[in-house]
Scaffold this active site. Sequence first.
Site, PDB file in Angstrom:
ATOM      1  N   CYS A   1     -27.300   7.885  27.348  1.00  0.00           N
ATOM      2  CA  CYS A   1     -26.383   7.470  28.410  1.00  0.00           C
ATOM      3  C   CYS A   1     -24.994   7.261  27.835  1.00  0.00           C
ATOM      4  O   CYS A   1     -24.847   6.673  26.764  1.00  0.00           O
ATOM      5  CB  CYS A   1     -26.829   6.138  29.029  1.00  0.00           C
ATOM      6  SG  CYS A   1     -28.291   6.241  30.040  1.00  0.00           S
TER       7      CYS A   1
ATOM      8  N   CYS B   1     -33.117   4.868  27.024  1.00  0.00           N
ATOM      9  CA  CYS B   1     -33.676   4.153  28.188  1.00  0.00           C
ATOM     10  C   CYS B   1     -34.487   5.064  29.101  1.00  0.00           C
ATOM     11  O   CYS B   1     -35.103   4.608  30.060  1.00  0.00           O
ATOM     12  CB  CYS B   1     -32.564   3.468  28.968  1.00  0.00           C
ATOM     13  SG  CYS B   1     -31.521   4.601  29.898  1.00  0.00           S
TER      14      CYS B   1
ATOM     15  N   CYS C   1     -32.402  10.239  28.992  1.00  0.00           N
ATOM     16  CA  CYS C   1     -31.787   9.436  27.928  1.00  0.00           C
ATOM     17  C   CYS C   1     -32.842   9.076  26.867  1.00  0.00           C
ATOM     18  O   CYS C   1     -33.934   8.606  27.197  1.00  0.00           O
ATOM     19  CB  CYS C   1     -31.182   8.176  28.521  1.00  0.00           C
ATOM     20  SG  CYS C   1     -30.570   7.025  27.268  1.00  0.00           S
TER      21      CYS C   1
ATOM     22  N   CYS D   1     -27.269   1.450  29.988  1.00  0.00           N
ATOM     23  CA  CYS D   1     -28.418   1.815  29.162  1.00  0.00           C
ATOM     24  C   CYS D   1     -29.121   0.567  28.627  1.00  0.00           C
ATOM     25  O   CYS D   1     -30.344   0.423  28.741  1.00  0.00           O
ATOM     26  CB  CYS D   1     -27.931   2.694  28.017  1.00  0.00           C
ATOM     27  SG  CYS D   1     -29.226   3.603  27.185  1.00  0.00           S
TER      28      CYS D   1
ATOM     29  N   GLY E   1      -3.175   7.718  46.946  1.00  0.00           N
ATOM     30  CA  GLY E   1      -3.064   8.985  46.240  1.00  0.00           C
ATOM     31  C   GLY E   1      -1.650   9.396  45.899  1.00  0.00           C
ATOM     32  O   GLY E   1      -1.441  10.351  45.160  1.00  0.00           O
TER      33      GLY E   1
END
Lengths: 259, 285
Positions: free
Chosen positions: B269, B247, B244, B275, B35
Site C-alpha cells: 500500500c 495487509c 498488498c 496499511c 477550480g
Amino acid sequence: MISQEPLLQVKNLTKLYAPEKGCEAIDFELYPGEVLGIVGESGSGKSTLLNCLSGRLIPTAGEICYRNRDNQWLNLYALSEFERRRLLRTEWGMVHQHARDGLRMGVSAGANIGERLMAVGERHYGDIRARGLQWMQDVELDIHRIDDKPTTYSGGMQQRLQIARNLVTHPRLVFMDEPTGGLDVSVQARLLDLLRNLVTHLDLAVVIVTHDLAVARLLAERLVVMRHGHIVESGLTDQVLDDPQQPYTQLLVSSVLTP
Amino acid sequence: MNAATIRDGYNFAYLDEQTKRMIRRALLKAIAIPGYQVPFGGREMPMPYGWGTGGIQLTAAVIGQDDVLKVIDQGADDTTNAVSIRTFFKDLTGVKTTEKTREATLIQTRHRIPEVPLQADQILIYQVPIPEPLRFIEPSEVETRKMHALEDYGVMHVKLYEDIARYGSIATTYAYPVRVNGRYIMDPSPIPKFDNPKMDRIPALQLFGAGREKRIYAVPPYTEVLSLDFLDHPFEIQRWDETCAICGSDHSFLDEVIMDDQGTRSYICSDTDYCSQRVQQEAVA
C-alpha cells in the site's frame, strides 16, 4: 447560382497605423459561395484588412456584418470575445501563409484535424478519428501518416493539413493569407487545384489575399485591388486583369513575368 | 498561544500575520470560484521550490492551535518530505501531529489522497508543481488565462486524443485533468488517476498551493469533480492483479517495490497509515 443576400458586409472599415498605412474606408460585400481575391503590393493594407475581417484585429472605424447559419446578422466587433471565438472555430476558417501559425506542431496530424471537432463538443474518439482519416484523403495526404507530427511533413503537406484542419467543421467562410506563398511552383499548382475543387464542392465563400495575380486568376471570381490602404479598383477577375482601368492596376498587370 | 512550544524569534506557523491574511483572502476567492487559479504573493520559504512551498504556505495560513496535522508524501508518513514538513510545523506551531487520517483536521499531501474517506471537518492541502493544465500545449500564460475565461477547452481533449492514437488507450496516469463544477478545467496535482474519483463531491475542503507559480485554487466541499474522457474511451482507474504484501488489501493504491538484485517484486500500500490500521485490526480480530 449566387443567392441574393450577401454573407458578409463590410462598411467603411478603417484601421490605420499611419496615413496610408493600413486600410481605410473599405466597403464590399461577399456572397455565399463566392471567392474574392484581394491583390496589391506589399504594404498596401491587404493583410491588415484580412486581419480585421477575420476577427483578429479591432478596426478603428466601420463595421463588419456576417449572416450566420440561422440567418441572423451579427456585427463582428459588437459580439463578445466568446461568441467571436466560437464563430471563428465553427463557421469560419483561417488558412495562414505559414503553416506553423495555423497548426499545432507538437501534436499529430490527426489531433490537428480533430481539434476543432473536440472544441465544439465532439467526444467520440472513433468518430473524430474517422473524420480525420476522411479529411486526410480529401486533401490528398497519405492516411498512414495520420499519427505523424506536422514537423515531419513537407511545406506543401503542412499547407494541405492546415486546410483540412479548417474545413473539418464545414465552415461557410474561409480566409486565406497567401496560401501558396513559399511553395515551389509544382506544389503550388497542386494545392491550387485542390483548393479550387474543395471550394466548388463545399460551396465555400473565400476571401483570399495574394500578391500573385496567377493565383488570383485561377481561384477568385471577383477581385479587389488595393493600394495605399484604399481599394483602387474592383470587379470580375477577368475584367480587372484583362482590361484594367486604373493606372495602378495597369502597372500591376503589366509587371507580371511571363516565361 | 503557548509561547514555550514555539522556537524563539519566530511567529506562529513561520509566516507573519499580514502574509497569512493575504493568503486567506486568496483562498476565499479560490473557494468562491471552484477550480479557478488565484494568483497570490508567494513568499520564500526555508526550503527549495518543488519541495512543497505552495502547500506549506497554505498550511501556515490556515493552521490554528487546536488543529491536528498530518503530512504525507506519496501516501507515506515516514518519507523525507513528510517528516521534514511535520517537524517544521511542530517546531513553529506546537500543534498536535498525527499519522492517523481519521484524527487529523489538516492533511498536507504530496501526490496522494488518503484511502480513508475524508470527513466534513477535514482540510486536504495539496502541493502543486504546475497548476496550469493547459500548459503542455499552450506555453503562453496570457493565452491560457483567456482560454479559461472563454471556456476554450478543445485542446484538453487533444492531449487525450494523442494518448489513444499513440498507445491505444488514455495513457495519462497521474495529473489527470478534471472539470470542476462544470466550469473550470483543473490540474488535480500529480496524484494518480486512481485518486481522481475521491475528489468528487466529498465533504472535506480541498486546497491547492503552487509555490513557484504562485497560484492557489480550491475545490469546496460537495463539489462535482469530473475526469475528462471520450464516450468510447471512458475514464478508468488503475487496478492490480496483486494484493498488498503487508495487509493483503486488494482495493488500495499499490507501490511496486524491487526486493533484490534478481528483480523480485512486491506490492505494498502507498498509504502507510491505511496499511498499518488494517494490520492492527486484523491482529485484534
